[in-house]
Design an enzyme around this catalytic site. Structure first.
Site, PDB file in Angstrom:
ATOM      1  N   ASP A  45      75.676 -87.870  57.242  1.00 58.86           N
ATOM      2  CA  ASP A  45      75.993 -87.074  58.422  1.00 58.86           C
ATOM      3  C   ASP A  45      77.332 -87.557  58.981  1.00 58.86           C
ATOM      4  OD1 ASP A  45      75.608 -85.170  60.347  1.00 58.86           O
ATOM      5  OD2 ASP A  45      74.029 -86.247  61.426  1.00 58.86           O
TER       6      ASP A  45
ATOM      7  N   ARG B 107      69.030 -75.710  68.119  1.00 60.23           N
ATOM      8  CA  ARG B 107      68.648 -76.930  68.846  1.00 60.23           C
ATOM      9  C   ARG B 107      68.572 -76.653  70.350  1.00 60.23           C
ATOM     10  NH1 ARG B 107      72.234 -81.416  67.526  1.00 60.23           N
ATOM     11  NH2 ARG B 107      70.780 -81.871  65.830  1.00 60.23           N
TER      12      ARG B 107
ATOM     13  N   THR C 168      81.013 -81.787  61.770  1.00 59.14           N
ATOM     14  CA  THR C 168      81.336 -80.804  62.806  1.00 59.14           C
ATOM     15  C   THR C 168      82.819 -80.474  62.760  1.00 59.14           C
ATOM     16  OG1 THR C 168      81.591 -82.663  64.308  1.00 59.14           O
ATOM     17  CG2 THR C 168      79.511 -81.485  64.407  1.00 59.14           C
TER      18      THR C 168
ATOM     19  N   LYS D 286      72.521 -78.166  59.886  1.00 56.07           N
ATOM     20  CA  LYS D 286      73.082 -78.932  58.771  1.00 56.07           C
ATOM     21  C   LYS D 286      72.064 -79.965  58.264  1.00 56.07           C
ATOM     22  CE  LYS D 286      76.676 -80.168  61.270  1.00 56.07           C
ATOM     23  NZ  LYS D 286      76.347 -79.384  62.496  1.00 56.07           N
ATOM     24  N   THR D 287      71.488 -80.732  59.191  1.00 46.03           N
ATOM     25  CA  THR D 287      70.502 -81.746  58.802  1.00 46.03           C
ATOM     26  C   THR D 287      69.246 -81.086  58.252  1.00 46.03           C
ATOM     27  OG1 THR D 287      71.357 -83.140  60.558  1.00 46.03           O
ATOM     28  CG2 THR D 287      69.237 -83.770  59.619  1.00 46.03           C
TER      29      THR D 287
HETATM   30  P1  ADP Z   1      72.728 -80.140  62.867  1.00 44.31           P
HETATM   31  O1  ADP Z   1      72.397 -81.136  61.793  1.00 44.31           O
HETATM   32  O2  ADP Z   1      73.596 -79.019  62.389  1.00 44.31           O
HETATM   33  O3  ADP Z   1      73.262 -80.772  64.122  1.00 44.31           O
HETATM   34  P2  ADP Z   1      69.853 -79.716  62.891  1.00 44.31           P
HETATM   35  O4  ADP Z   1      69.627 -79.394  61.457  1.00 44.31           O
HETATM   36  O5  ADP Z   1      69.461 -81.074  63.355  1.00 44.31           O
HETATM   37  O6  ADP Z   1      71.365 -79.407  63.303  1.00 44.31           O
HETATM   38  O7  ADP Z   1      69.099 -78.592  63.760  1.00 44.31           O
HETATM   39  C1  ADP Z   1      68.598 -78.841  65.046  1.00 44.31           C
HETATM   40  C2  ADP Z   1      67.204 -78.279  65.181  1.00 44.31           C
HETATM   41  O8  ADP Z   1      67.279 -76.863  65.187  1.00 44.31           O
HETATM   42  C3  ADP Z   1      66.284 -78.627  64.016  1.00 44.31           C
HETATM   43  O9  ADP Z   1      65.476 -79.740  64.311  1.00 44.31           O
HETATM   44  C4  ADP Z   1      65.415 -77.416  63.841  1.00 44.31           C
HETATM   45  O10 ADP Z   1      64.222 -77.553  64.586  1.00 44.31           O
HETATM   46  C5  ADP Z   1      66.234 -76.293  64.423  1.00 44.31           C
HETATM   47  N1  ADP Z   1      66.841 -75.449  63.381  1.00 44.31           N
HETATM   48  C6  ADP Z   1      68.093 -75.549  62.877  1.00 44.31           C
HETATM   49  N2  ADP Z   1      68.334 -74.583  61.989  1.00 44.31           N
HETATM   50  C7  ADP Z   1      67.216 -73.832  61.924  1.00 44.31           C
HETATM   51  C8  ADP Z   1      66.849 -72.664  61.174  1.00 44.31           C
HETATM   52  N3  ADP Z   1      67.719 -72.068  60.334  1.00 44.31           N
HETATM   53  N4  ADP Z   1      65.610 -72.161  61.353  1.00 44.31           N
HETATM   54  C9  ADP Z   1      64.755 -72.752  62.214  1.00 44.31           C
HETATM   55  N5  ADP Z   1      65.036 -73.844  62.949  1.00 44.31           N
HETATM   56  C10 ADP Z   1      66.253 -74.381  62.807  1.00 44.31           C
END
Ligand code: ADP
Length: 334
Positions: free
Chosen positions: A109, A217, A158, A64-65
């Protein structure tokens, strides 16, 4: 370079950053989401308008981030980041809204954790790009209505179920991020091995992906640990055997479950006779926060049918009982 990576190891956020894709084209998987995003981004660019507001929902660590940070980079616009818990009152939101340039992105977020007053304050900002500001204090206080620049709000949550309908309806594009396939995670692991300056066999990257709970992650965390392990115990090249040994040392099992996941299943099996049990009672018994269990532990267990939710509470499945028994038996032998 290498220095940046070493510096990045000091805090989890920095860690995330060094492996985080810098453009949507660098992201792996989520094809349908990326294609729909491409349509709205292309259309906004062609019309020279700000992008419509976007809501991402899904379990932690699925990107998401990453989406929220890649979109402004791809568009070449400014980016501001905050979160629901950081915005306690409308006045906390005002600087972000007044600082937002035209077409820039404001990312919130954990948007389900916005207090109600802040959420309501967002409505007119999102819809009409207008906000009320109170100037002065006490009897001198007066309210002015201020026009702000047309910006794009990206929200992440989430718990889409916890969002109110009026807030949800103000996002023209809502995208749900689902767990990744093992092949997609293996591709992320291969790419990130290169970024981390470590070599890896193909069967090893697939094995790590199978034990990463469908979550980029988690895959990145596993990879960092295994990289340390092979650097300390071997020549720095990741083989299948070394990957398995490293994960065994962290007590990550064949399904990718860690101690916390197994403790959760075990609590339902032993204390609640397999369930149904309420999440509050399970959390209390485990001495854990119900939100952590609901956000970080349950989604993958539900997805892999190790857990079911019934109107009367959570229940384990035959599959999870067999899995836990297998692990216990192996431990007994070891
Ligand atoms: P969320 O915001 O959903 O909790 P993040 O965007 O922070 O998740 O993702 C966590 C980590 O996973 C990121 O820092 C990145 O390195 C990796 N990641 C997430 N999605 C992808 C993707 N589609 N392709 C490659 N790496 C990804």
């Amino acid at each position: 370079g290498r220095e940046a990576i070493l510096q990045g190891e000091s805090s989890p956020n920095e860690e995330d950053k060094s492996l985080r894709p810098q453009s949507i084209s660098e992201m792996v998987g989520q094809l349908e989401v990326r294609e729909r995003l491409k349509v709205v981004v292309d259309a906004a660019v062609k019309r020279d308008e700000p992008l419509g507001h976007i809501l991402f929902d899904g379990p932690p660590g699925l990107g998401k981030t990453t989406f929220a940070t890649c979109i402004p980079k791809d568009l070449g616009v400014n980016f501001q980041l905050t979160s629901g818990p950081a915005l306690q009152a409308p006045k906390d939101l005002v600087p972000y809204l007044t600082n937002a340039d035209e077409k820039s992105i404001l990312f919130i977020d954990e948007i389900h954790r916005l207090p109600k007053a802040v959420e309501e304050y967002l409505y007119t900002a999102m819809e009409d790009f207008r906000i009320d500001i109170v100037l002065g204090e006490g009897t001198n206080a007066r309210t002015i209505n201020l026009q702000i620049k047309p910006f794009t709000l990206i929200g992440a949550t989430t718990r889409s179920g916890m969002l109110t309908a009026p807030l949800r309806d103000r996002f023209p594009l809502r995208e749900h991020l689902d767990f990744y396939t093992n092949e997609e995670l293996a591709e992320i692991i291969r790419r990130n091995s290169r970024k981390l300056d470590v070599t890896i066999d193909d069967d090893a990257s697939l094995e790590i992906s199978k034990r990463s709970r469908g979550t980029p992650r988690v895959a990145n965390n596993r990879l960092r640990w295994i990289r340390d392990y092979v650097t300390s115990k071997a020549d720095g090249h990741i083989t299948m055997q070394l990957a398995q040994d490293a994960m065994a040392m962290q007590e990550i099992d064949s399904l990718g479950l860690d101690n916390q996941d197994r403790k959760y299943l075990n609590t339902i099996i032993r204390v609640f006779a397999g369930g149904p049990a309420g999440i509050e009672a399970i959390a209390h018994t485990m001495n854990a926060a119900p939100e952590t269990l609901a956000d970080e532990v349950e989604p993958f267990l539900l997805r892999t049918e190790l857990l079911v939710r019934t109107p009367r509470g959570r229940m384990v499945t035959t599959k999870s009982v067999e899995h836990i028994q297998k692990i216990m038996a192996a431990k007994g032998k070891g």
